[in-house]
Design an enzyme around this catalytic site. Structure first.
Site, PDB file in Angstrom:
ATOM      1  N   LEU A   1      42.170  -0.492  66.398  1.00  0.00           N
ATOM      2  CA  LEU A   1      43.242   0.507  66.454  1.00  0.00           C
ATOM      3  C   LEU A   1      43.012   1.500  67.581  1.00  0.00           C
ATOM      4  O   LEU A   1      43.967   1.954  68.226  1.00  0.00           O
ATOM      5  CB  LEU A   1      43.357   1.240  65.110  1.00  0.00           C
ATOM      6  CG  LEU A   1      43.775   0.358  63.924  1.00  0.00           C
ATOM      7  CD1 LEU A   1      44.006   1.213  62.687  1.00  0.00           C
ATOM      8  CD2 LEU A   1      45.020  -0.465  64.252  1.00  0.00           C
TER       9      LEU A   1
ATOM     10  N   ASP B   1      33.300   6.801  70.643  1.00  0.00           N
ATOM     11  CA  ASP B   1      32.848   5.727  69.766  1.00  0.00           C
ATOM     12  C   ASP B   1      31.328   5.653  69.924  1.00  0.00           C
ATOM     13  O   ASP B   1      30.774   6.162  70.902  1.00  0.00           O
ATOM     14  CB  ASP B   1      33.485   4.381  70.164  1.00  0.00           C
ATOM     15  CG  ASP B   1      33.518   3.377  69.004  1.00  0.00           C
ATOM     16  OD1 ASP B   1      34.607   3.100  68.488  1.00  0.00           O
ATOM     17  OD2 ASP B   1      32.434   2.877  68.609  1.00  0.00           O
TER      18      ASP B   1
ATOM     19  N   PHE C   1      39.674   7.601  63.760  1.00  0.00           N
ATOM     20  CA  PHE C   1      39.596   6.167  63.449  1.00  0.00           C
ATOM     21  C   PHE C   1      38.152   5.707  63.264  1.00  0.00           C
ATOM     22  O   PHE C   1      37.921   4.595  62.784  1.00  0.00           O
ATOM     23  CB  PHE C   1      40.170   5.331  64.608  1.00  0.00           C
ATOM     24  CG  PHE C   1      41.660   5.344  64.753  1.00  0.00           C
ATOM     25  CD1 PHE C   1      42.484   5.098  63.665  1.00  0.00           C
ATOM     26  CD2 PHE C   1      42.250   5.558  66.002  1.00  0.00           C
ATOM     27  CE1 PHE C   1      43.863   5.077  63.817  1.00  0.00           C
ATOM     28  CE2 PHE C   1      43.627   5.534  66.161  1.00  0.00           C
ATOM     29  CZ  PHE C   1      44.429   5.301  65.067  1.00  0.00           C
TER      30      PHE C   1
ATOM     31  N   ASN D   1      44.348   1.565  52.459  1.00  0.00           N
ATOM     32  CA  ASN D   1      44.919   1.036  51.211  1.00  0.00           C
ATOM     33  C   ASN D   1      43.812   0.711  50.201  1.00  0.00           C
ATOM     34  O   ASN D   1      44.094   0.631  49.000  1.00  0.00           O
ATOM     35  CB  ASN D   1      45.780  -0.187  51.510  1.00  0.00           C
ATOM     36  CG  ASN D   1      44.964  -1.415  51.891  1.00  0.00           C
ATOM     37  OD1 ASN D   1      44.538  -2.186  51.027  1.00  0.00           O
ATOM     38  ND2 ASN D   1      44.719  -1.603  53.180  1.00  0.00           N
ATOM     39  N   HIS D   2      42.561   0.555  50.674  1.00  0.00           N
ATOM     40  CA  HIS D   2      41.484   0.201  49.748  1.00  0.00           C
ATOM     41  C   HIS D   2      41.043   1.355  48.860  1.00  0.00           C
ATOM     42  O   HIS D   2      40.266   1.148  47.921  1.00  0.00           O
ATOM     43  CB  HIS D   2      40.324  -0.437  50.511  1.00  0.00           C
ATOM     44  CG  HIS D   2      40.739  -1.742  51.126  1.00  0.00           C
ATOM     45  ND1 HIS D   2      40.918  -2.886  50.364  1.00  0.00           N
ATOM     46  CD2 HIS D   2      41.105  -2.059  52.390  1.00  0.00           C
ATOM     47  CE1 HIS D   2      41.356  -3.857  51.156  1.00  0.00           C
ATOM     48  NE2 HIS D   2      41.473  -3.377  52.388  1.00  0.00           N
TER      49      HIS D   2
ATOM     50  N   TYR E   1      33.559   0.810  50.523  1.00  0.00           N
ATOM     51  CA  TYR E   1      34.391   1.221  51.655  1.00  0.00           C
ATOM     52  C   TYR E   1      35.566   2.078  51.181  1.00  0.00           C
ATOM     53  O   TYR E   1      35.793   3.184  51.684  1.00  0.00           O
ATOM     54  CB  TYR E   1      34.869  -0.029  52.403  1.00  0.00           C
ATOM     55  CG  TYR E   1      35.980   0.201  53.381  1.00  0.00           C
ATOM     56  CD1 TYR E   1      35.785   0.972  54.514  1.00  0.00           C
ATOM     57  CD2 TYR E   1      37.245  -0.346  53.164  1.00  0.00           C
ATOM     58  CE1 TYR E   1      36.826   1.184  55.417  1.00  0.00           C
ATOM     59  CE2 TYR E   1      38.274  -0.147  54.060  1.00  0.00           C
ATOM     60  CZ  TYR E   1      38.063   0.625  55.184  1.00  0.00           C
ATOM     61  OH  TYR E   1      39.090   0.834  56.069  1.00  0.00           O
TER      62      TYR E   1
ATOM     63  N   SER F   1      47.016  -3.008  59.872  1.00  0.00           N
ATOM     64  CA  SER F   1      47.602  -2.802  61.190  1.00  0.00           C
ATOM     65  C   SER F   1      46.946  -3.731  62.198  1.00  0.00           C
ATOM     66  O   SER F   1      45.820  -3.495  62.651  1.00  0.00           O
ATOM     67  CB  SER F   1      47.472  -1.335  61.614  1.00  0.00           C
ATOM     68  OG  SER F   1      48.274  -1.092  62.748  1.00  0.00           O
TER      69      SER F   1
END
Ligand code: NAI
Ligand code: 15L
Length: 264
Positions: free
Chosen positions: A15, A34, A71, A112-113, A136, A166
């Site tokens: 992403l 990152d 992210f 969503n998890h 997670y 996504s």
């Protein structure tokens, strides 16, 4: 450009790479970060390699930015040690740095998890109790609660975006319900960064899919309007994937295969 310097973590990931160019429209300077190497800085970009688990590095990373798109972190079910370092300590370090440096708005890539143990076909909204499907999902629930604390105490606004799936295209039948296009993700992030009052909000990140398990009516103040849909992929996904085994937990629960992974 609504924010002078916008920080995006997780820039080396899927992403992060997809949003890096798009988010330049949302700021004057895009600072990307990152723990892994990233493409070199282009015009109006800053590239900072840093481990989210390193509090001093994160403190320096956040200095001078006005908003954060977060992210960075472990994005799949993993053992406790990396989840603890990247998602729990990482999120804490980020919010502490935001507090210290006066950052007032964060878009947090939740998942969503957080809700993975609701059944497929059940509809959840922002007030449904979390039912994480693993370590997670649990770490993302922690991130959402952390954001709530930093809103209630310090007024730092966060959109907790429970991203479905996504990717360029939905990969399986489940993702016909959870899919979010990259363009819709950018639309949603833009809405989160620009809406006058965000507060602490929970919103499901999906496109306008005909089949959906998510109700975003409690997040209407964000003003997100999806323009894409997984429906255009439906026939092709059905043609290339087997009939689902209805006794398989991966087919029964919203989290799909995640409900079966790991030590739990
Ligand atoms: P990804 O795994 O491709 O990218 C995550 C990035 O975070 C990686 O580049 C990784 O190096 C970095 N990272 C991990 N630990 C770090 C640390 N300790 N310090 C600094 N950086 C670290 O994942 P993806 O798909 O790009 O997802 C981005 C975010 O969105 C993740 O937080 C993920 O949990 C969340 N998300 C993504 C979904 C999707 O469908 N792509 C669905 C739901 C949530
Ligand atoms: C996620 O949270 C993951 O980061 C992503 O890789 C996908 O697996 C997605 O959920 C999904 O549930 O499809």
């Amino acid at each position: 450009a609504s924010h002078h310097t916008l920080l995006m973590t997780g820039a080396a990931g899927g992403l992060g790479q997809a949003m890096r160019q798009r988010l330049k429209a949302n700021c004057s300077v895009l600072r990307v970060s990152d723990v892994s190497p990233m493409a070199p800085a282009q015009a109006d970009e800053e590239v900072v390699q840093a481990d989210l688990a390193d509090a001093a590095a994160v403190n320096a990373l956040v200095a001078g930015c006005q908003a954060i798109v977060h992210f960075g972190g472990v994005s799949t079910e993993q053992p406790w040690a990396p989840i603890l370092q990247s998602n729990i300590m990482g999120a804490y370090n980020l919010y502490e740095a935001a507090r210290i440096h006066g950052v007032k708005r964060v878009v947090f890539a939740s998942s969503n998890h957080v809700m993975g143990f609701y059944r497929q076909g059940e509809v959840v909204d922002a007030l449904s109790p979390p039912r994480p499907d693993g370590l997670y999902g649990l770490s993302k629930a922690f991130g959402e609660d952390l954001a709530r604390l930093y809103f209630d105490r310090y007024g730092i606004e966060t959109a907790c975006v429970r991203i479905g799936s996504s990717f360029p295209e939905p990969k399986d039948r489940r993702m016909l319900a959870t899919w979010m296009s990259y363009d819709d993700l950018h639309r949603l992030i833009t809405a989160c960064l620009t809406t006058p009052v965000l507060g602490h909000s929970i919103i499901y990140g999906t496109s306008d899919n005909s089949v959906s398990w998510y109700d975003n009516r409690l997040a209407r103040h964000i003003g997100y309007r999806p323009q894409d849909s997984s429906d255009v992929f439906r026939d092709a996904v059905y043609a290339r994937t087997p009939e689902p085994d209805l006794n398989d937990p991966a087919v029964q629960f919203q989290g799909g295969g995640f409900v079966k992974i790991g030590p739990l």
